[in-house]
Motif scaffolding. Structure first.
Motif, PDB file in Angstrom:
ATOM      1  N   GLY A 103       0.798  -1.219   0.000  1.00  0.00           N
ATOM      2  CA  GLY A 103       0.000   0.000   0.000  1.00  0.00           C
ATOM      3  C   GLY A 103       0.834   1.275   0.000  1.00  0.00           C
ATOM      4  N   ARG A 104       2.158   1.131   0.087  1.00  0.00           N
ATOM      5  CA  ARG A 104       3.012   2.319   0.212  1.00  0.00           C
ATOM      6  C   ARG A 104       2.846   3.289  -0.953  1.00  0.00           C
ATOM      7  N   MET A 107       0.162   6.014  -1.001  1.00  0.00           N
ATOM      8  CA  MET A 107       0.155   7.064   0.020  1.00  0.00           C
ATOM      9  C   MET A 107       0.419   8.440  -0.583  1.00  0.00           C
ATOM     10  N   ARG A 110       4.129  10.104  -1.060  1.00  0.00           N
ATOM     11  CA  ARG A 110       4.583   8.717  -1.144  1.00  0.00           C
ATOM     12  C   ARG A 110       5.974   8.561  -0.542  1.00  0.00           C
ATOM     13  N   GLU A 346      -6.452   6.963   4.067  1.00  0.00           N
ATOM     14  CA  GLU A 346      -5.160   6.295   4.224  1.00  0.00           C
ATOM     15  C   GLU A 346      -4.517   6.634   5.560  1.00  0.00           C
ATOM     16  N   TRP A 348      -1.463   7.375   6.977  1.00  0.00           N
ATOM     17  CA  TRP A 348      -0.115   7.736   6.521  1.00  0.00           C
ATOM     18  C   TRP A 348       0.934   7.591   7.618  1.00  0.00           C
ATOM     19  N   ASN A 349       2.099   7.124   7.216  1.00  0.00           N
ATOM     20  CA  ASN A 349       3.286   7.227   8.067  1.00  0.00           C
ATOM     21  C   ASN A 349       4.501   7.311   7.157  1.00  0.00           C
ATOM     22  N   GLY A 352       5.809   4.321   5.142  1.00  0.00           N
ATOM     23  CA  GLY A 352       4.873   3.705   4.205  1.00  0.00           C
ATOM     24  C   GLY A 352       4.459   2.304   4.615  1.00  0.00           C
ATOM     25  N   ASN A 355      -0.367   0.343   5.274  1.00  0.00           N
ATOM     26  CA  ASN A 355      -1.451   1.136   4.676  1.00  0.00           C
ATOM     27  C   ASN A 355      -2.533   0.195   4.173  1.00  0.00           C
ATOM     28  N   ASN A 356      -3.504  -0.074   5.039  1.00  0.00           N
ATOM     29  CA  ASN A 356      -4.571  -1.008   4.669  1.00  0.00           C
ATOM     30  C   ASN A 356      -5.845  -0.285   4.232  1.00  0.00           C
ATOM     31  N   LEU A 357      -5.666   0.893   3.657  1.00  0.00           N
ATOM     32  CA  LEU A 357      -6.770   1.603   2.983  1.00  0.00           C
ATOM     33  C   LEU A 357      -7.578   0.607   2.145  1.00  0.00           C
TER      34      LEU A 357
END
Lengths: 368, 368
Positions: A103-104, A107, A110, A346, A348-349, A352, A355-357
């Motif tokens: 998922g990165r 983001m 990104r 999302e 975010w962190n 990356g 990210n289980n959006l």
């Protein structure tokens, strides 16, 4: 950090708004790969379709001469040959494994690293010896708190030269389903999945499942090496110590219906009734609900869950949909028994991770 | 072209100068994958490491109910079941296969499609029945000039809905080493490589090796379908009819020495003697020379070639190099027996095909 290596190694970086994928990210994407989403149809992912993430190079290890060292805070340090591991009690566990970086690339902004969209997952049947049998054989010291696993893969990351190495809390390591695996889907491990022996920690993101094992060491203090203390942490800024990535957050993926456009991967269906299927999983607790939307998440309906299977494997789901001409945005959202729900925004962190959006699949239904 | 499908399908496009890889290209890179370059060490590429390019979705075919139709300009049209093909004389051929689009993402400007760098290659042992036995069984019509192969994979490309389909000149199709392959590396074909039966045309780029075969048709005029007439042609402009991509141009790849930086993939070595190895191949004629450079192609030295192996498989090579601290750009250049030489300047074309520009591997030798 070695000054010479710092020059070789690209620093951690967040992409500029609108910045396309770089050649360095592409080089990672060309060698590592996800599951083609239509392959979600297999309960067990065939070899070659399971996602793959290799930090450095795949080492060339010879099973006959390979040895695993058990060291550190143990009653008796020793080595194990593959045949010795194979002579211990074995167990087969079906495990859905997912990269923490899945998922990165979705983001905003990104994080620049392996650019996964949603496909860094797969399910395999791992056969091996429960780690606790091997730990019993060497006698875990009373003061041990973590188990440190070292792979034979060697490289540089953010200026730090290292063998890939991860620490795991002792309580997790002693679970009966944590394996030193030497078979995948009934075959000896292929080179890319850790031949001859890898760690499997069901429910945890892939970074914990150390491949190409060469050493296991019991330590009396929590491990502070690169892959635990610097990488694989959810941070909001560069100086945030963050929290470690551990168990897999719930996710559901849709098997894209109809047929694709080669270049856009957008989907085409014809009008009429369809069954849309997918898979859902969580490393925290069994999946209890999958919701499905054809309008991008404005309205939701419950999908039918397949019968629950092995605890650590994904769960199938299905839903009936009557496609009508026009544009549709299919979306699915998973919930687990502990109440973790996939987010529609999302999470975010900076690294990356996790990210289980919810998954979105654009579908065009054309006139018949 | 269907107007509705034109809206779904992205048009052919050349990237703007400096434009990064798009999400659509990334989605292709995440599902298709190349060989990790360290896996060039295997004479035969293990399943899961061989390059893979799927135009649409991998179809789910059942070997037991699968049938292959032989139709068109033949004495007697008929179907074959898998067991019937397996009862015919079989042959195993070791083949280095490469995607015609290999090298596309290194082009300036970059054609927007599957963004390969250099890694879209692999070598497998394909077992099957020589196609000519099957053609003999149905009796090729005197007027037939081409054989058209249709796969079960279905999708849209530049607005054209299609099953993947390619024509091959009859003279090529009758070669004794052109196979209807049902095994790869001694195992039934895996789903991603055309299960249950694919075509193998040694020496030709991958687009000729039609996967998931469902029909073979003899035709009396050259085939003008999309994959021959529109795609897989080397064109300088959109209205240039171009020339078809056919046989593999010579290429050599270097097994990157030392160890990588995770993110940049740049290589690190320590000072001292090293043996650098690689592989070279050509679909035109056997490899007769590989040259090696440590200064990006300013000066060259001949590499030692391994003993020649099977005709259609890559050939190994090796060279001694004493690494000294500093930056080096390793480069290799292959020549075949017909005098085809890899270019040091990129051979640009609009579709991004057959870019066999020499391989460059940046290496940093650090102080010991």
């Amino acid at each position: 950090m070695d000054a010479q290596l710092r020059d070789v190694s690209l620093p951690s970086r967040i992409a500029e708004p609108g910045e396309g994928i770089s050649t360095a990210e592409l080089a990672l994407a060309a060698r590592n790969h996800g599951i083609p989403l239509e392959a979600l149809r297999y309960d067990v992912t065939p070899i070659g379709l399971h996602y793959l993430l290799t930090h450095y190079d795949m080492p060339a290890l010879d099973a006959a001469s390979w040895r695993l060292s058990l060291t550190g805070s143990v009653a008796g340090a020793r080595e194990f040959a593959l045949d010795e591991l194979r002579s211990l009690p074995s167990r087969t566990v079906r495990v859905t494994m997912e990269c923490a970086g899945n998922g990165r690339a979705r983001m905003h902004p990104r994080p620049v690293s392996q650019p996964w969209l949603v496909e860094a997952v797969g399910t395999a049947e791992w056969t091996g010896v429960p780690l606790r049998h091997v730990l019993d054989a060497v006698g875990v010291g009373d003061s041990a708190v973590e188990v440190v696993f070292t792979g034979a893969d060697h490289g540089v990351e953010r200026g730090v030269e290292q063998d890939y190495r991860r620490g795991l809390p002792l309580a997790e390591a002693l679970r009966d389903d944590v394996l030193l695996a030497y078979e995948m889907n009934g075959q000896p491990l292929p080179p890319q999945h850790g031949h001859p022996v890898r760690l499997v920690v069901p429910g945890w993101y892939g970074m914990a499942h150390v491949k190409w094992l060469r050493e296991i060491s019991l330590v009396d203090e929590p491990f502070t090496g690169y892959q635990n203390a610097v990488a694989y942490r959810l941070k909001q800024s560069a100086d945030d110590p963050g929290v470690p990535a551990t168990r897999i957050e719930p996710r559901s993926l849709i098997v894209p219906p109809g047929f694709p456009d080669f270049m856009s991967r957008d989907r085409v269906v014809r009008p009429g009734p369809l069954t849309v299927t997918g898979r859902a999983w969580s490393g925290h607790a069994p999946i209890t609900r999958v919701e499905f939307s054809t309008d991008g998440g404005t309205t939701w309906a419950d999908a039918d869950l397949d019968a629950a299977g092995p605890r650590w494997a994904w769960r199938g789901w299905r839903v009936s949909w009557r496609a009508e001409p026009g544009e549709h945005l299919l979306t699915a959202r998973a919930t687990d028994a502990e109440g973790h729900v996939q987010p529609v925004d999302e999470p975010w962190n900076r690294g990356g991770f996790a990210n289980n959006l919810v998954h979105h699949v654009p579908v065009t239904c054309i006139e018949d």
